[in-house]
Design an enzyme around this catalytic site. Structure first.
Site, PDB file in Angstrom:
ATOM      1  N   GLU A  35      11.312 -70.714  30.019  1.00 23.17           N
ATOM      2  CA  GLU A  35       9.909 -69.923  29.683  1.00 23.17           C
ATOM      3  C   GLU A  35      10.135 -69.234  28.545  1.00 23.17           C
ATOM      4  O   GLU A  35      11.446 -68.972  28.029  1.00 23.17           O
ATOM      5  CB  GLU A  35       9.867 -68.945  30.663  1.00 23.17           C
ATOM      6  CG  GLU A  35       9.435 -69.688  32.032  1.00 23.17           C
ATOM      7  CD  GLU A  35       8.642 -68.700  33.047  1.00 23.17           C
ATOM      8  OE1 GLU A  35       8.471 -69.254  34.077  1.00 23.17           O
ATOM      9  OE2 GLU A  35       8.860 -67.429  32.710  1.00 23.17           O
TER      10      GLU A  35
ATOM     11  N   CYS B  14      10.035 -64.201  22.730  1.00 18.61           N
ATOM     12  CA  CYS B  14      11.239 -64.135  23.574  1.00 18.61           C
ATOM     13  C   CYS B  14      11.574 -65.330  24.026  1.00 18.61           C
ATOM     14  O   CYS B  14      10.742 -66.344  24.545  1.00 18.61           O
ATOM     15  CB  CYS B  14      10.853 -63.162  24.727  1.00 18.61           C
ATOM     16  SG  CYS B  14      12.003 -63.074  26.063  1.00 18.61           S
TER      17      CYS B  14
ATOM     18  N   CYS C  86      21.132 -69.563  34.333  1.00 20.89           N
ATOM     19  CA  CYS C  86      22.029 -68.629  33.870  1.00 20.89           C
ATOM     20  C   CYS C  86      23.165 -68.531  34.717  1.00 20.89           C
ATOM     21  O   CYS C  86      23.109 -68.408  36.070  1.00 20.89           O
ATOM     22  CB  CYS C  86      21.613 -67.174  33.519  1.00 20.89           C
ATOM     23  SG  CYS C  86      22.885 -66.187  32.606  1.00 20.89           S
TER      24      CYS C  86
ATOM     25  N   CYS D  50      23.515 -61.836  37.409  1.00 17.32           N
ATOM     26  CA  CYS D  50      23.396 -60.546  37.898  1.00 17.32           C
ATOM     27  C   CYS D  50      22.625 -60.116  38.967  1.00 17.32           C
ATOM     28  O   CYS D  50      21.530 -61.106  39.284  1.00 17.32           O
ATOM     29  CB  CYS D  50      22.560 -59.869  36.456  1.00 17.32           C
ATOM     30  SG  CYS D  50      23.700 -60.293  34.991  1.00 17.32           S
TER      31      CYS D  50
ATOM     32  N   CYS E  29      18.343 -59.933  38.248  1.00 19.98           N
ATOM     33  CA  CYS E  29      17.844 -60.934  37.661  1.00 19.98           C
ATOM     34  C   CYS E  29      17.372 -62.443  38.194  1.00 19.98           C
ATOM     35  O   CYS E  29      18.243 -63.010  38.865  1.00 19.98           O
ATOM     36  CB  CYS E  29      18.756 -61.330  36.100  1.00 19.98           C
ATOM     37  SG  CYS E  29      18.078 -62.835  35.347  1.00 19.98           S
TER      38      CYS E  29
ATOM     39  N   CYS F 134      10.537 -59.088  31.697  1.00 23.41           N
ATOM     40  CA  CYS F 134      11.995 -59.651  31.796  1.00 23.41           C
ATOM     41  C   CYS F 134      12.536 -59.830  32.996  1.00 23.41           C
ATOM     42  O   CYS F 134      11.794 -59.311  34.134  1.00 23.41           O
ATOM     43  CB  CYS F 134      12.834 -58.414  31.270  1.00 23.41           C
ATOM     44  SG  CYS F 134      12.230 -57.571  30.280  1.00 23.41           S
TER      45      CYS F 134
END
Ligand code: SAH
Ligand code: SF4
Length: 363
Positions: free
Chosen positions: A79, A92, A99, A103, A106, A339
């Site tokens: 994205e 962004c 990933c 975390c 996230c 985010c």
């Protein structure tokens, strides 16, 4: 590019011309590259092509924020978000599909890691947004008085690596893309307006200082190791003391004279008065700005957003200690472009890999 054209028996300045055609002017058809000899254009067309990432989804929020979902093959999507403001247009972008850092807060992390993006796939995001939005009359124009005629109609003034992925776990590809962003024959962006955001891969902070110092944002989220180990598992490998020391070493190279720390406000987890006090101790003496981010919840996390009063109080404690602390505005809420929500249902969840395996291999 210079090496590539040399392989085709052409002079190095042809590389600059090619960069200008593709990145400045957005031309994909080699036949239209009129200042290249016809014979060279024919050779090029036989050997090369300008390939872009297919768009799977294109959404526009009521505040003008725009989100694209791009296909990177094998069931993976990334994205990219465009955030227009009065005096700037920020893009962004993503550095990885998924990933590996995982975390807790996230949603990209929760999906696991699929693969690194190539430098082409990274720069392709800027290429697409810039040239697509130039044709959109509602997009903000770049207000850059130093820009030459070629740059005047630019739309994207700022780029942040705050989409999917940990940029420092895909260092080489990110570095090539960064250099293209800054190159006057390509995008000519200011170093101060390109930001790499990292969860804290310490050795790469030092490498970036040498290779291509741009603005640095560090995702902190906790003021002590015990809490940070839980929220950002990479902290087990690079604890706070080492991370803060690396930030200190980066400052003399940084194009802006501070480091930005991102701090996602999680209800009852890291948002108490005591945490603010610990932060003041931790960051004492380091030139920095704290960006408090309201958490964007997603069901699997089991976490909640801190109340606006709590965030205000937390910011006030920091400000009373002469620290610069701001609260990030949330944008694009109605299209899940905020985010940590950079995740599409199309992502192949079978490719999930535990962070420990991957991070160890990658660093
Ligand atoms: N991997 C890099 C860059 C991508 S994440 C990094 O971690 O810095 C970009 C920012 O979004 C980081 O500060 C990250 O902590 C934050 N973020 C992730 N999930 C979020 C969520 N659910 N709500 C708010 N911010 C989030
Ligand atoms: Fe990865 Fe950054 Fe998300 Fe952590 S916050 S899982 S490092 S993308």
């Amino acid at each position: 590019m210079a090496a590539y054209v040399a392989g085709l028996q052409e002079k190095p300045f042809r590389a600059q011309q090619l960069l200008q055609w593709v990145h400045q002017r957005g031309i994909t058809d080699i036949a239209q590259m009129s200042d290249l000899a016809k014979t060279f254009r024919r050779v090029l067309a036989d050997h090369a092509g300008v390939i872009t990432l297919p768009v799977i989804q294109d959404q526009k929020a009521s505040d003008g924020t725009r989100k694209w979902l791009l296909d990177v093959g094998a069931g993976n999507a990334i994205e990219m978000v465009y955030i227009p403001e009065d005096d700037r247009g920020t893009l962004c972008i993503s550095s990885q599909a998924g990933c590996a850092v995982n975390c807790r807060f996230c949603s990209t992390g929760h999906q696991g890691f699929a693969r690194n993006l190539t430098s082409g796939e990274i720069i392709s995001q800027l290429w697409f947004a810039e040239h697509h939005l130039r044709n959109d009359p509602t997009a903000v124009r770049r207000l850059d008085t130093e820009a030459d005629a070629e740059h005047v109609n630019r739309v994207i003034s700022n780029v942040v690596f705050m989409g999917m992925g940990e940029p420092f776990l895909n260092y080489d590809a990110v570095l090539t893309a960064l250099r293209l962003m800054l190159d006057d024959h390509a995008y000519g962006l200011s170093r101060r307006r390109v930001t790499v955001s990292t969860s804290g891969v310490v050795p790469m902070i030092d490498r970036l200082a040498q290779d291509c110092p741009v603005a640095l944002a560090v995702s902190l989220h906790a003021p002590n190791d015990a809490l940070r180990n839980d929220l950002v598992p990479l902290n087990l490998k690079y604890p706070l003391k080492e991370l803060i020391a690396a930030c200190d070493r980066y400052l003399p190279f940084a194009p802006r004279d501070f480091i930005t720390f991102e701090y996602c406000m999680l209800d009852g987890v890291n948002d108490q008065d005591g945490h603010a006090q610990e932060l003041i101790q931790l960051l004492r003496g380091l030139k920095c700005k704290l960006n408090l981010i309201p958490f964007n919840p997603f069901p699997e996390s089991g976490l909640k957003r801190s109340s606006p009063e709590r965030v205000k109080r937390f910011a006030a404690i920091l400000q009373d200690a002469q620290m610069v602390a701001t609260v990030r505005k949330t944008r694009g809420d109605d299209i899940a472009a905020a985010c940590g929500q950079l995740a599409g249902d199309v992502i192949d969840r079978t490719s999930r890999v535990k962070w420990v395996d991957k991070v160890d291999k990658q660093v």
